[in-house]
Design an enzyme around this catalytic site. Structure first.
Site, PDB file in Angstrom:
ATOM      1  N   LYS A  32     -29.207  12.167  62.129  1.00 59.48           N
ATOM      2  CA  LYS A  32     -30.043  12.446  60.948  1.00 59.48           C
ATOM      3  C   LYS A  32     -30.904  13.667  61.243  1.00 59.48           C
ATOM      4  CE  LYS A  32     -33.913  10.069  59.573  1.00 59.48           C
ATOM      5  NZ  LYS A  32     -34.976  10.984  59.138  1.00 59.48           N
ATOM      6  N   ASP A  59     -31.633  14.542  55.684  1.00 60.83           N
ATOM      7  CA  ASP A  59     -32.685  13.730  55.060  1.00 60.83           C
ATOM      8  C   ASP A  59     -33.778  14.643  54.483  1.00 60.83           C
ATOM      9  OD1 ASP A  59     -34.526  11.730  54.446  1.00 60.83           O
ATOM     10  OD2 ASP A  59     -35.098  11.373  56.526  1.00 60.83           O
ATOM     11  N   LYS A  61     -34.722  14.458  51.050  1.00 61.09           N
ATOM     12  CA  LYS A  61     -35.399  13.721  49.966  1.00 61.09           C
ATOM     13  C   LYS A  61     -35.779  14.625  48.791  1.00 61.09           C
ATOM     14  CE  LYS A  61     -37.508  10.223  53.018  1.00 61.09           C
ATOM     15  NZ  LYS A  61     -37.361  10.800  54.375  1.00 61.09           N
ATOM     16  N   ASP A  64     -37.086  17.047  42.010  1.00 61.66           N
ATOM     17  CA  ASP A  64     -37.476  18.212  41.203  1.00 61.66           C
ATOM     18  C   ASP A  64     -36.819  18.054  39.834  1.00 61.66           C
ATOM     19  OD1 ASP A  64     -38.272  20.879  40.424  1.00 61.66           O
ATOM     20  OD2 ASP A  64     -38.255  21.436  42.541  1.00 61.66           O
ATOM     21  N   THR A 119     -41.685   3.618  52.292  1.00 62.58           N
ATOM     22  CA  THR A 119     -42.286   2.439  52.942  1.00 62.58           C
ATOM     23  C   THR A 119     -43.759   2.695  53.289  1.00 62.58           C
ATOM     24  OG1 THR A 119     -41.221   3.219  54.943  1.00 62.58           O
ATOM     25  CG2 THR A 119     -40.227   1.327  53.867  1.00 62.58           C
ATOM     26  N   ARG A 211     -37.032   6.869  67.708  1.00 59.76           N
ATOM     27  CA  ARG A 211     -37.657   6.794  69.031  1.00 59.76           C
ATOM     28  C   ARG A 211     -37.075   5.762  69.993  1.00 59.76           C
ATOM     29  NH1 ARG A 211     -43.302   6.680  66.184  1.00 59.76           N
ATOM     30  NH2 ARG A 211     -41.870   5.806  64.640  1.00 59.76           N
TER      31      ARG A 211
HETATM   32  O1  C5P Z   1     -38.532   6.745  65.415  1.00 62.90           O
HETATM   33  P1  C5P Z   1     -38.128   5.810  64.295  1.00 62.90           P
HETATM   34  O2  C5P Z   1     -37.005   4.868  64.659  1.00 62.90           O
HETATM   35  O3  C5P Z   1     -39.323   5.093  63.678  1.00 62.90           O
HETATM   36  O4  C5P Z   1     -37.522   6.797  63.198  1.00 62.90           O
HETATM   37  C1  C5P Z   1     -37.164   6.361  61.914  1.00 62.90           C
HETATM   38  C2  C5P Z   1     -36.692   7.528  61.091  1.00 62.90           C
HETATM   39  O5  C5P Z   1     -36.434   7.069  59.767  1.00 62.90           O
HETATM   40  C3  C5P Z   1     -37.728   8.651  60.957  1.00 62.90           C
HETATM   41  O6  C5P Z   1     -36.996   9.884  60.846  1.00 62.90           O
HETATM   42  C4  C5P Z   1     -38.432   8.327  59.660  1.00 62.90           C
HETATM   43  O7  C5P Z   1     -38.965   9.464  59.052  1.00 62.90           O
HETATM   44  C5  C5P Z   1     -37.288   7.735  58.842  1.00 62.90           C
HETATM   45  N1  C5P Z   1     -37.707   6.832  57.774  1.00 62.90           N
HETATM   46  C6  C5P Z   1     -38.454   5.683  57.983  1.00 62.90           C
HETATM   47  N2  C5P Z   1     -38.811   4.887  56.924  1.00 62.90           N
HETATM   48  C7  C5P Z   1     -38.427   5.206  55.685  1.00 62.90           C
HETATM   49  C8  C5P Z   1     -37.663   6.356  55.443  1.00 62.90           C
HETATM   50  C9  C5P Z   1     -37.323   7.156  56.529  1.00 62.90           C
HETATM   51  O8  C5P Z   1     -38.793   5.364  59.118  1.00 62.90           O
HETATM   52  N3  C5P Z   1     -38.724   4.400  54.682  1.00 62.90           N
END
Ligand code: C5P
Length: 231
Positions: A32, A59, A61, A64, A119, A211
């Site tokens: 991603k 990603d 998003k 517009d 979220t 992460r």
């Molecule tokens: O590091 P982590 O596992 O928390 O990363 C989750 C990824 O998913 C990040 O790129 C975050 O921006 C994305 N994301 C999220 N929740 C959402 C939409 C996207 O954590 N509702």
């Protein structure tokens, strides 16, 4: 539709992202690319990662007016990415225009996924600031149904919402779910988290993991653990 683990490559520059991906010598994970890396490096980062054999979820998003989103999606489809997304709040007309823009002259196109409510938006703020008076789960399902009516392939949602989305929109409507943590790992800033095994049980189609893989001492082992638990 294939289930897969998508690694959120949330890095600030190309060197960091590519040296992370260089560690994967045996597998080519689905990647991603988010706003940080895309805005830092531009569209070439997609071409470069694609040329290394990875699938890409871009990603960005989009949100517009329909005509602008349609033209922007046409540009993104030429980058040969595999999945794109937009905000369902842009309305069904905007989502239909996006699909039209994304479809290549040969009829093929990347998957198109909608963000329902972020979220990070609480029900309280949604009511007070956005004047949306319905419960969050109703809003999420309603936006998912709008996305399905527009012809999109699925939504980004919590794994905890995946079963309800499948029930409302059909089992082939994809659920792409972040908020994944190993049962024995740190939660960091995510609030409602789910393990890869649990996400599989609930029926997520793709898990997005950042992460727990990118910051792991052994990212390859962490990725393999995700794949083993989820697929
Ligand atoms: O590091 P982590 O596992 O928390 O990363 C989750 C990824 O998913 C990040 O790129 C975050 O921006 C994305 N994301 C999220 N929740 C959402 C939409 C996207 O954590 N509702």
């Amino acid at each position: 539709m294939g289930k897969d683990v998508i690694i959120a490559c949330d890095f600030g520059c190309k060197e960091e992202a590519l040296s992370f991906l260089d560690r994967f010598t045996e597998e080519k994970p689905y990647v991603k690319i988010g706003k940080e890396l895309y805005y830092a490096e531009g569209p070439d980062i997609c071409r470069e990662i694609k040329a290394r054999g990875h699938k890409i979820f871009l990603d960005l998003k989009l949100h517009d007016i329909p005509n602008t989103v349609k033209s922007a999606m046409a540009v993104l489809s030429r980058l040969d990415v595999d999945m794109c997304n937009l905000h369902a709040a842009g309305t069904i007309t905007m989502m239909e225009a996006a699909l039209e823009g994304l479809t290549r002259p040969d009829g093929s196109r990347p998957l198109l996924i909608a963000v329902t409510q972020l979220t990070s938006t609480s029900e309280d703020r949604m009511r007070r600031e956005l004047l949306i008076d319905h419960p969050m789960n109703e809003v999420v399902l309603h936006y998912a149904e709008n996305a399905r009516r527009a012809g999109l392939d699925g939504v980004v949602c919590s794994p905890l919402e995946a079963a309800a989305v499948h029930e409302a929109c059909g089992k082939n409507f994809l659920t792409v779910t972040p908020g994944i943590r190993f049962a024995d790992g740190p939660v960091q800033d995510q609030v409602r988290v789910t393990s890869p095994a649990k996400a599989k049980e609930i029926g997520s189609d793709y898990i997005v993991v950042g992460r727990p893989i990118t910051r792991a001492e052994d990212p390859i082992a962490a990725y393999r653990r995700c794949v083993k638990e989820f697929i």
